[in-house]
Design a protein around this motif. Structure first.
Motif, short mmCIF file in Angstrom:
data_model
loop_
_atom_site.label_atom_id
_atom_site.label_comp_id
_atom_site.label_asym_id
_atom_site.label_seq_id
_atom_site.Cartn_x
_atom_site.Cartn_y
_atom_site.Cartn_z
N ARG A 192 -41.96 52.46 -40.54
CA ARG A 192 -41.44 52.76 -39.37
C ARG A 192 -39.95 53.52 -39.90
NH1 ARG A 192 -40.23 55.22 -35.08
NH2 ARG A 192 -39.18 54.41 -33.36
N PHE A 193 -39.20 52.88 -40.68
CA PHE A 193 -37.88 53.61 -41.29
C PHE A 193 -38.22 54.66 -41.74
CE2 PHE A 193 -34.01 53.21 -43.61
CZ PHE A 193 -33.12 52.80 -42.66
N ALA A 194 -39.10 55.03 -42.42
CA ALA A 194 -39.12 56.50 -42.96
C ALA A 194 -39.30 57.22 -41.77
CB ALA A 194 -40.53 56.55 -43.77
N HIS A 195 -40.14 56.96 -40.81
CA HIS A 195 -40.11 57.90 -39.42
C HIS A 195 -38.60 57.84 -38.92
CE1 HIS A 195 -44.23 58.12 -39.42
NE2 HIS A 195 -44.30 56.78 -39.53
N ILE A 196 -37.73 56.81 -38.79
CA ILE A 196 -36.29 56.84 -38.49
C ILE A 196 -35.62 57.83 -39.19
CG2 ILE A 196 -34.21 55.54 -37.86
CD1 ILE A 196 -36.15 53.05 -37.36
N ALA A 197 -35.67 57.87 -40.43
CA ALA A 197 -34.73 58.64 -41.42
C ALA A 197 -35.14 60.07 -40.97
CB ALA A 197 -35.22 58.24 -42.82
N ARG A 198 -36.50 60.41 -41.13
CA ARG A 198 -36.89 61.79 -40.68
C ARG A 198 -36.36 62.26 -39.36
NH1 ARG A 198 -41.93 60.21 -43.43
NH2 ARG A 198 -42.01 61.31 -45.28
N ASP A 199 -36.47 61.23 -38.31
CA ASP A 199 -35.82 61.54 -37.01
C ASP A 199 -34.40 61.93 -37.02
OD1 ASP A 199 -38.46 61.22 -35.90
OD2 ASP A 199 -37.76 59.41 -34.88
N MET A 200 -33.55 61.09 -37.73
CA MET A 200 -32.02 61.23 -37.86
C MET A 200 -31.76 62.59 -38.47
SD MET A 200 -31.15 58.82 -36.04
CE MET A 200 -29.53 58.84 -36.19
N ALA A 201 -32.58 62.82 -39.71
CA ALA A 201 -32.41 64.10 -40.39
C ALA A 201 -32.82 65.44 -39.51
CB ALA A 201 -33.26 64.14 -41.73
N GLY A 202 -33.79 65.33 -38.73
CA GLY A 202 -34.17 66.17 -37.79
C GLY A 202 -32.95 66.50 -36.65
N LEU A 203 -32.47 65.37 -36.30
CA LEU A 203 -31.47 65.49 -35.18
C LEU A 203 -30.16 65.93 -35.69
CD1 LEU A 203 -30.23 64.37 -32.55
CD2 LEU A 203 -29.38 62.46 -33.65
N LEU A 204 -29.83 65.77 -36.85
CA LEU A 204 -28.56 66.22 -37.53
C LEU A 204 -28.64 67.94 -38.06
CD1 LEU A 204 -27.11 62.97 -39.24
CD2 LEU A 204 -26.28 64.20 -37.05
N GLU A 205 -29.87 68.09 -38.31
CA GLU A 205 -30.02 69.35 -38.81
C GLU A 205 -29.96 70.35 -37.48
OE1 GLU A 205 -34.15 71.21 -40.08
OE2 GLU A 205 -33.39 69.95 -41.45
N LYS A 206 -30.49 69.76 -36.38
CA LYS A 206 -30.24 70.36 -35.11
C LYS A 206 -28.74 70.33 -34.58
CE LYS A 206 -31.21 69.54 -30.52
NZ LYS A 206 -31.90 68.33 -29.36
N LEU A 207 -28.13 69.25 -34.74
CA LEU A 207 -26.76 69.13 -34.00
C LEU A 207 -25.50 69.53 -35.14
CD1 LEU A 207 -27.09 65.79 -32.39
CD2 LEU A 207 -27.17 68.02 -31.19
N GLY A 208 -26.04 69.38 -36.40
CA GLY A 208 -24.68 69.76 -37.25
C GLY A 208 -23.90 68.53 -37.42
N PRO A 209 -22.87 68.48 -38.11
CA PRO A 209 -21.92 67.49 -38.64
C PRO A 209 -21.05 67.00 -37.19
CG PRO A 209 -21.12 69.20 -39.46
CD PRO A 209 -22.28 69.82 -39.03
N SER A 210 -20.67 65.93 -37.25
CA SER A 210 -19.94 65.21 -36.07
C SER A 210 -18.61 66.02 -35.80
CB SER A 210 -19.29 63.77 -36.39
OG SER A 210 -18.51 63.39 -35.40
N PRO A 211 -18.49 66.31 -34.65
CA PRO A 211 -17.27 67.30 -34.15
C PRO A 211 -16.04 66.42 -34.57
CG PRO A 211 -18.94 66.92 -32.25
CD PRO A 211 -19.21 66.20 -33.43
N LEU A 212 -16.06 65.08 -34.93
CA LEU A 212 -14.87 64.48 -35.35
C LEU A 212 -14.52 64.79 -36.72
CD1 LEU A 212 -15.42 60.80 -34.13
CD2 LEU A 212 -13.94 62.66 -33.38
N LYS A 213 -15.48 65.38 -37.60
CA LYS A 213 -15.11 65.79 -39.01
C LYS A 213 -14.08 67.05 -38.74
CE LYS A 213 -18.80 63.74 -41.54
NZ LYS A 213 -20.08 63.75 -42.35
N ALA A 214 -14.55 67.93 -38.06
CA ALA A 214 -13.83 69.25 -37.61
C ALA A 214 -12.48 69.09 -37.31
CB ALA A 214 -14.50 69.98 -36.72
N ARG A 215 -12.33 67.93 -36.39
CA ARG A 215 -10.82 67.63 -35.99
C ARG A 215 -10.07 67.00 -37.10
NH1 ARG A 215 -12.80 64.51 -30.57
NH2 ARG A 215 -13.81 66.40 -29.31
N LYS A 216 -10.33 66.38 -38.20
CA LYS A 216 -9.85 65.75 -38.90
C LYS A 216 -9.29 66.99 -40.24
CE LYS A 216 -11.36 61.04 -38.51
NZ LYS A 216 -12.09 59.89 -39.02
N ALA A 217 -10.18 67.82 -40.09
CA ALA A 217 -9.93 68.92 -41.43
C ALA A 217 -8.75 69.78 -41.14
CB ALA A 217 -11.47 69.70 -41.28
#
Length: 135
Positions: A110-135
């Motif tokens: 199940r953890f492998a599925h979670i890792a894939r889900d999270m990777a897919g989510l971030l591929e769609k959303l990109g990095p956190s907007p907070l990272k852009a604010r700090k840059a």
């Protein structure tokens, strides 16, 4: 995607067993796991701090609700997550970056599925907007 940071708060009674397997080889992400005695012990402040410290996404992994070792721990965690998702939406981070998973201790893959889900989510959303604010 190697600069992506995901933080997972995992219940030591169930999800931690699955997380020991780590992400599958085909997923190039780093998952930092934080062990909890129960998913129901996750605190909203901890979830928000994970984002403040550079997480692009955060998940909580607890027992299936009908199998929770602490009876209502997973359902308590789910309610807390819904509240924190609203806050994340209000501050412009996006509540979709916070996810609850239910993982039985006997379901190692199940953890492998979670890792894939999270990777897919971030591929769609990109990095956190907070990272852009700090840059």
């Amino acid at each position: 995607m190697s600069d992506v940071k995901i933080v997972g708060f995992v219940c030591r009674l169930c999800a931690l067993i699955s997380s020991d397997l780590g992400p599958p080889a085909d997923v190039d992400i780093k998952i930092e796991t934080v062990e909890l005695p129960c998913a129901g012990k996750v605190d909203g402040r901890l979830l928000l701090e994970a984002f403040e410290r550079g997480a692009d996404a955060v998940f909580v992994a607890g027992c299936p609700e009908h199998e929770c070792m602490n009876v209502k721990g997973s359902s308590r965690a789910r309610k807390r997550l819904e509240h924190i998702k609203e806050i994340l939406d209000q501050v412009g981070v996006g509540g979709e970056r916070l996810i609850m998973y239910n993982v039985s201790g006997t379901h190692g893959p199940r953890f492998a599925h979670i890792a894939r889900d999270m990777a897919g989510l971030l591929e769609k959303l990109g990095p956190s907007p907070l990272k852009a604010r700090k840059a």
